[in-house]
Structures are given as C-alpha cells and as structure tokens.
Scaffold this motif. Structure first.
Motif, short mmCIF file in Angstrom:
data_model
loop_
_atom_site.label_atom_id
_atom_site.label_comp_id
_atom_site.label_asym_id
_atom_site.label_seq_id
_atom_site.Cartn_x
_atom_site.Cartn_y
_atom_site.Cartn_z
N ILE A 22 19.70 -34.25 54.63
CA ILE A 22 19.34 -34.19 56.09
C ILE A 22 20.34 -35.20 56.79
CG2 ILE A 22 17.76 -34.87 57.83
CD1 ILE A 22 17.14 -32.20 56.19
N PHE A 23 20.44 -36.23 56.40
CA PHE A 23 21.64 -37.20 57.15
C PHE A 23 22.96 -36.83 56.97
CE2 PHE A 23 17.71 -40.20 57.00
CZ PHE A 23 17.90 -40.76 58.32
N ILE A 24 23.25 -36.29 55.77
CA ILE A 24 24.93 -35.76 55.53
C ILE A 24 24.93 -34.62 56.74
CG2 ILE A 24 26.27 -34.65 54.09
CD1 ILE A 24 25.13 -36.18 52.00
N GLY A 25 24.00 -33.64 56.84
CA GLY A 25 24.14 -32.48 57.54
C GLY A 25 24.20 -32.96 59.06
N ILE A 26 23.42 -33.87 59.45
CA ILE A 26 23.48 -34.61 60.96
C ILE A 26 25.00 -35.27 60.92
CG2 ILE A 26 22.80 -36.31 62.33
CD1 ILE A 26 19.75 -35.75 61.16
N TRP A 27 25.33 -35.90 60.18
CA TRP A 27 26.85 -36.70 60.35
C TRP A 27 27.82 -35.51 60.10
CZ3 TRP A 27 28.48 -41.57 61.21
CH2 TRP A 27 29.87 -41.82 60.64
N GLU A 28 27.97 -34.54 59.53
CA GLU A 28 29.05 -33.57 59.38
C GLU A 28 28.97 -32.47 60.77
OE1 GLU A 28 28.04 -31.56 55.87
OE2 GLU A 28 29.45 -32.83 54.74
N THR A 29 27.77 -32.51 61.31
CA THR A 29 27.75 -31.52 62.67
C THR A 29 27.75 -32.39 64.04
OG1 THR A 29 25.31 -31.92 62.75
CG2 THR A 29 26.18 -30.02 61.58
N ASN A 30 27.83 -34.11 63.92
CA ASN A 30 28.02 -34.63 65.05
C ASN A 30 26.83 -34.20 66.11
OD1 ASN A 30 30.00 -36.21 64.13
ND2 ASN A 30 31.41 -34.74 64.51
N LYS A 31 25.70 -33.86 65.71
CA LYS A 31 24.81 -33.54 66.71
C LYS A 31 24.22 -34.69 67.26
CE LYS A 31 20.35 -31.00 66.58
NZ LYS A 31 20.62 -30.31 67.65
N THR A 32 24.12 -34.61 68.64
CA THR A 32 23.82 -35.67 69.53
C THR A 32 22.17 -35.37 70.10
OG1 THR A 32 24.58 -34.52 71.62
CG2 THR A 32 26.00 -36.22 70.55
N PHE A 33 21.51 -36.30 70.38
CA PHE A 33 20.05 -36.45 70.55
C PHE A 33 20.03 -37.27 72.02
CE2 PHE A 33 20.36 -35.80 66.20
CZ PHE A 33 19.59 -34.85 66.19
N ASN A 34 18.81 -36.79 72.76
CA ASN A 34 18.80 -37.43 74.24
C ASN A 34 17.89 -38.77 73.88
OD1 ASN A 34 20.10 -35.40 75.44
ND2 ASN A 34 18.18 -34.29 75.69
N SER A 35 17.09 -38.89 72.98
CA SER A 35 16.27 -39.79 72.81
C SER A 35 16.02 -40.26 71.35
CB SER A 35 15.01 -39.79 73.69
OG SER A 35 14.20 -38.90 73.14
N PHE A 36 15.45 -41.46 71.04
CA PHE A 36 15.16 -41.88 69.78
C PHE A 36 13.94 -40.87 69.22
CE2 PHE A 36 12.18 -44.21 66.92
CZ PHE A 36 12.89 -44.16 65.91
N TYR A 37 12.96 -40.59 70.26
CA TYR A 37 11.96 -39.80 69.56
C TYR A 37 12.40 -38.40 69.54
CZ TYR A 37 9.31 -43.84 71.30
OH TYR A 37 8.73 -45.20 71.16
N GLY A 38 13.28 -37.78 70.19
CA GLY A 38 13.92 -36.48 69.83
C GLY A 38 14.55 -36.45 68.57
N PHE A 39 15.31 -37.76 68.08
CA PHE A 39 15.94 -37.80 67.16
C PHE A 39 14.78 -37.66 65.87
CE2 PHE A 39 17.85 -40.51 63.60
CZ PHE A 39 19.10 -39.73 63.28
#
Length: 82
Positions: A22-39
């Motif tokens: 999961i973390f590798i996938g997030i790192w590779e896509t450079n996905k951004t989130f509006n808030s900590f709770y959304g993340f």
C-alpha cells in the motif's frame, strides 16, 4: 496497520507485505490528500481491499489445488481398474 491486516489474513508476514505494498503504491503514484483523515481513510480502505483480494486469491488457489488432486485420484483409480 499490520494488526488491522492481520485480522483479515491471519498471517503476520502476509499482513506486513500488504501494508508495505500500500505504501509503495502511494509513493509511486505521488497521490496527494487534502487532510490527514482523508489519508488515513484511504490507507485503511486500500488495505482492507488488498486483504480481501488476497483472501479471494488464496481461495481460488485452494479450490484449484483440490480440483487437480481430485482429477489425479480419478486418473489413478482408472489406471488401477485397467
């Protein structure tokens, strides 16, 4: 998060791998989130889905192995009859 995944898969190593993926996938896509709770919500939903997919795959493999073993037994019985 590993504890959460472990509750689904009941194997520590698999739970750790799923969390890491999961973390590798997030790192590779450079996905951004509006808030900590959304993340956080994204992480847990993604992890739950990964766990469910893993369990479905394991079930499919198990059923395939059972089918192959049954076919093998049937072939052996046919050979013994001849």
């Amino acid at each position: 998060m590993v504890v959460y995944a472990y509750r689904f898969v009941l194997r520590k190593e698999v739970a750790e791998d799923l969390v890491q993926e999961i973390f590798i996938g997030i790192w590779e896509t450079n996905k951004t989130f509006n808030s900590f709770y959304g993340f956080r919500a994204f992480l847990y939903n993604a992890l739950r889905n990964s766990c469910i997919n893993y369990l479905k795959h394991e079930d499919t493999e198990f059923r395939y192995r059972q089918k192959v073993m049954q076919e093998h037994r049937e072939e052996e019985e046919d050979d013994n009859e001849n």
